[in-house]
Scaffold this motif. Structure first.
Motif, PDB file in Angstrom:
ATOM      1  N   ALA A 178     -26.265 -73.265 -32.906  1.00  0.00           N
ATOM      2  CA  ALA A 178     -25.423 -72.088 -33.169  1.00  0.00           C
ATOM      3  C   ALA A 178     -25.557 -71.653 -34.628  1.00  0.00           C
ATOM      4  O   ALA A 178     -26.012 -72.412 -35.490  1.00  0.00           O
ATOM      5  N   GLU A 179     -25.173 -70.423 -34.893  1.00  0.00           N
ATOM      6  CA  GLU A 179     -25.223 -69.883 -36.250  1.00  0.00           C
ATOM      7  C   GLU A 179     -23.829 -69.846 -36.861  1.00  0.00           C
ATOM      8  O   GLU A 179     -22.834 -69.657 -36.155  1.00  0.00           O
ATOM      9  N   LEU A 180     -23.768 -70.004 -38.179  1.00  0.00           N
ATOM     10  CA  LEU A 180     -22.514 -69.932 -38.932  1.00  0.00           C
ATOM     11  C   LEU A 180     -22.734 -69.059 -40.155  1.00  0.00           C
ATOM     12  O   LEU A 180     -23.670 -69.295 -40.936  1.00  0.00           O
ATOM     13  N   GLU A 208     -13.695 -67.720 -35.400  1.00  0.00           N
ATOM     14  CA  GLU A 208     -14.129 -68.731 -34.450  1.00  0.00           C
ATOM     15  C   GLU A 208     -14.761 -68.054 -33.232  1.00  0.00           C
ATOM     16  O   GLU A 208     -14.467 -66.894 -32.923  1.00  0.00           O
ATOM     17  N   ALA A 209     -15.623 -68.807 -32.538  1.00  0.00           N
ATOM     18  CA  ALA A 209     -16.256 -68.293 -31.323  1.00  0.00           C
ATOM     19  C   ALA A 209     -16.184 -69.382 -30.259  1.00  0.00           C
ATOM     20  O   ALA A 209     -16.033 -70.570 -30.567  1.00  0.00           O
ATOM     21  N   THR A 221     -13.707 -74.028 -28.950  1.00  0.00           N
ATOM     22  CA  THR A 221     -14.053 -73.069 -29.998  1.00  0.00           C
ATOM     23  C   THR A 221     -14.782 -73.785 -31.125  1.00  0.00           C
ATOM     24  O   THR A 221     -14.627 -74.994 -31.333  1.00  0.00           O
ATOM     25  N   ARG A 222     -15.569 -73.033 -31.853  1.00  0.00           N
ATOM     26  CA  ARG A 222     -16.286 -73.555 -33.013  1.00  0.00           C
ATOM     27  C   ARG A 222     -16.248 -72.493 -34.108  1.00  0.00           C
ATOM     28  O   ARG A 222     -16.082 -71.299 -33.829  1.00  0.00           O
ATOM     29  N   SER A 265     -17.403 -69.716 -36.495  1.00  0.00           N
ATOM     30  CA  SER A 265     -18.518 -68.763 -36.525  1.00  0.00           C
ATOM     31  C   SER A 265     -18.655 -68.111 -37.896  1.00  0.00           C
ATOM     32  O   SER A 265     -19.703 -67.556 -38.221  1.00  0.00           O
TER      33      SER A 265
END
Length: 489
Positions: free
Chosen positions: A46-48, A115-116, A129-130, A132
């Protein structure tokens, strides 16, 4: 400080650096390379997005160094944050920097802003959720990045704990009811009061010169009361001219001359032979107190009279319409404000002063009036338009530099949003209410800051003046009565 979140990833795009230029400046310079953020690829793919524009995050990692002439060092990309003329080209310097670039493994500590949903979950479980997007407070690069990021934020947290809690600033507007005079303002009254107490003790111990002791006790007590701190009374202005009667300087000179009398009476009381009879001493003490009462009545006579007029004018209320003469109290609003002393104002006056040397007083060089058309006083729901040409005005919002150099400015203004007490003829014109002068009698406006209370200020000034005059006149009468009927025969 909220608990930070730590995220590990690889920089996909963006970059930043922090550099120290030893031998020239001690302040490290932070520089982001074009983009306002870093984009990290996390371990799960994933991207942040990491914000590095809203603050300057601390960078930790392996320091790189370069030493040589500034003309050579400045060509390095890490030195791009410094201007070329920060040092002569031949100066030997050492550049130390830490950089974050695409491909670096980093740990970012900071706060999550977005968050996403992750790609997990199922029919019976909601997806987790993580982060983003987050705002970085520390970015650690290379080996032991996680430990260094945690240590850096712990140092930051400890530094915040060590800092003393910020002290609330004392209000500086004399019109604010919370404003208190500085301790130094009580010194003259305290000194005279100490002398009065000393004479009172001497009298209680049976001092043989009873009349002189009682007379001095009354004199010094009245002086201490009259010397108590008073509120600063601002001058009223008509355009750039300040309307004055007897000024503070004249009052001080007069009181210094009159001060010879109590000094002589003290010397007489402690045994110095000045050949003053009891009758002469009583007359001198009473004359001194009455003369002081006169100076209190004369100094700043115009602003005192104007404040009394503002306080006693019949109050106008919304819905009353036009009236011959009335007082209003409201809040200043101005669609075309001026800027003065870093704040918005309806009208302002700048007095340019030249600093005197030695015993020479400061001299006024000139005055500038700042204004832009009319302004409005909101009295409840009713706006009243004020034309500065129709009014005289005064304000407790002022700035007088304490540590002035050769030249300095005294600034006074009516602040937008400030509270005002005004009086004048209220007239209706084109559906609007206006505050007008009446013949040779100008309308008057007195302003404080938004935290002030102009009506309470005017009452306090009047009360202080009247009680001071009453105390001085009463003490003068007591001096004469102390003689008794036989003493005057």
């Amino acid at each position: 400080m909220p608990d930070p979140v730590f995220v590990r990833g690889k920089v996909r795009s963006g970059g930043a650096s922090v550099a120290w230029l030893h031998g020239v400046t001690k302040t490290p310079l932070f520089r982001r390379r074009g983009e306002p953020r870093l984009v990290l690829e996390l371990e799960d793919g994933a991207e942040l997005s990491v914000d590095i524009a809203s603050g300057q995050p601390t960078l930790t990692g392996r320091e790189r160094r370069a030493r040589g002439a500034w003309s050579t060092i400045h060509e390095l990309p890490a030195a791009a944050a410094y201007e070329r003329d920060v040092a002569p080209p031949f100066t030997e310097v050492e550049l130390v920097w830490i950089s974050v670039a695409a491909g670096d493994d980093v740990v970012v500590g900071g706060s999550v802003s977005e968050e996403a949903f992750a790609a997990d979950g199922g029919p019976r479980a909601a997806p987790t959720t993580r982060p983003s997007a987050m705002s970085a407070r520390v970015i650690a690069v290379g080996e032991d990045a996680n430990a260094r990021a945690v240590a850096e934020l712990e140092r930051e947290r400890a530094a915040v704990k060590r800092e003393a809690p910020p002290r609330k600033k004392a209000p500086t507007d004399a019109g604010d009811p919370r404003t208190r005079p500085p301790l130094a303002a009580y010194a003259p009254a305290a000194l005279v009061l100490v002398i009065a107490v000393a004479f009172g003790i001497a009298l209680s111990l049976g001092w043989h010169r009873d009349h002189e002791a009682w007379s001095l006790l009354v004199l010094l007590g009245a002086m201490a009361f009259a010397l108590r701190p008073a509120r600063f009374v601002p001058d009223f202005h008509a355009r750039t001219r300040s309307i004055e009667t007897v000024g503070y300087g004249t009052m001080m000179v007069t009181r210094m001359v009159l001060g010879v009398i109590p000094v002589a009476l003290v010397l007489q009381a402690i045994g110095t032979d000045l050949s003053l009879s009891e009758r002469a001493a009583s007359l001198l003490a009473a004359s001194f107190l009455l003369a002081w009462a006169v100076t209190v009545g004369l100094v700043d006579l115009h602003p005192h009279r104007t404040l009394v007029g503002l306080s006693t004018a019949p109050r106008w209320s919304p819905g009353s319409g036009a009236t011959a003469w009335a007082g209003i109290e409201g809040v200043v609003r101005d669609p075309t404000p001026i800027e003065i002393a870093g704040t918005r104002a309806a009208i302002g006056l700048v007095i340019r002063m030249s600093k005197g040397r030695g015993s020479n007083p400061d001299e006024e060089e000139g005055r500038t009036l700042l204004r832009q058309g009319t302004y409005v006083i909101d009295v409840g729901s009713a706006p009243i338009v004020v034309d500065p040409e129709e009014t005289i005005w005064a304000s407790t919002a002022r700035r007088h530099p304490e540590d002035s150099a050769s030249r300095y400015d005294i600034e006074e203004w009516i602040p937008v949003g400030g509270r005002v007490l005004a009086c004048g003829r209220i007239e209706e014109e084109n559906g609007e209410l206006h505050l007008r002068a009446e013949g040779t009698r100008p309308a008057a406006v007195f302003a404080t800051s938004a935290a002030g209370d102009p009506a309470a200020f005017a009452r306090a000034v009047r009360r202080h003046r009247l009680t001071t005059i009453a105390a001085l006149v009463g003490a003068a009468a007591a001096e004469l009565l102390l003689r008794g009927p036989r003493g005057w025969s």
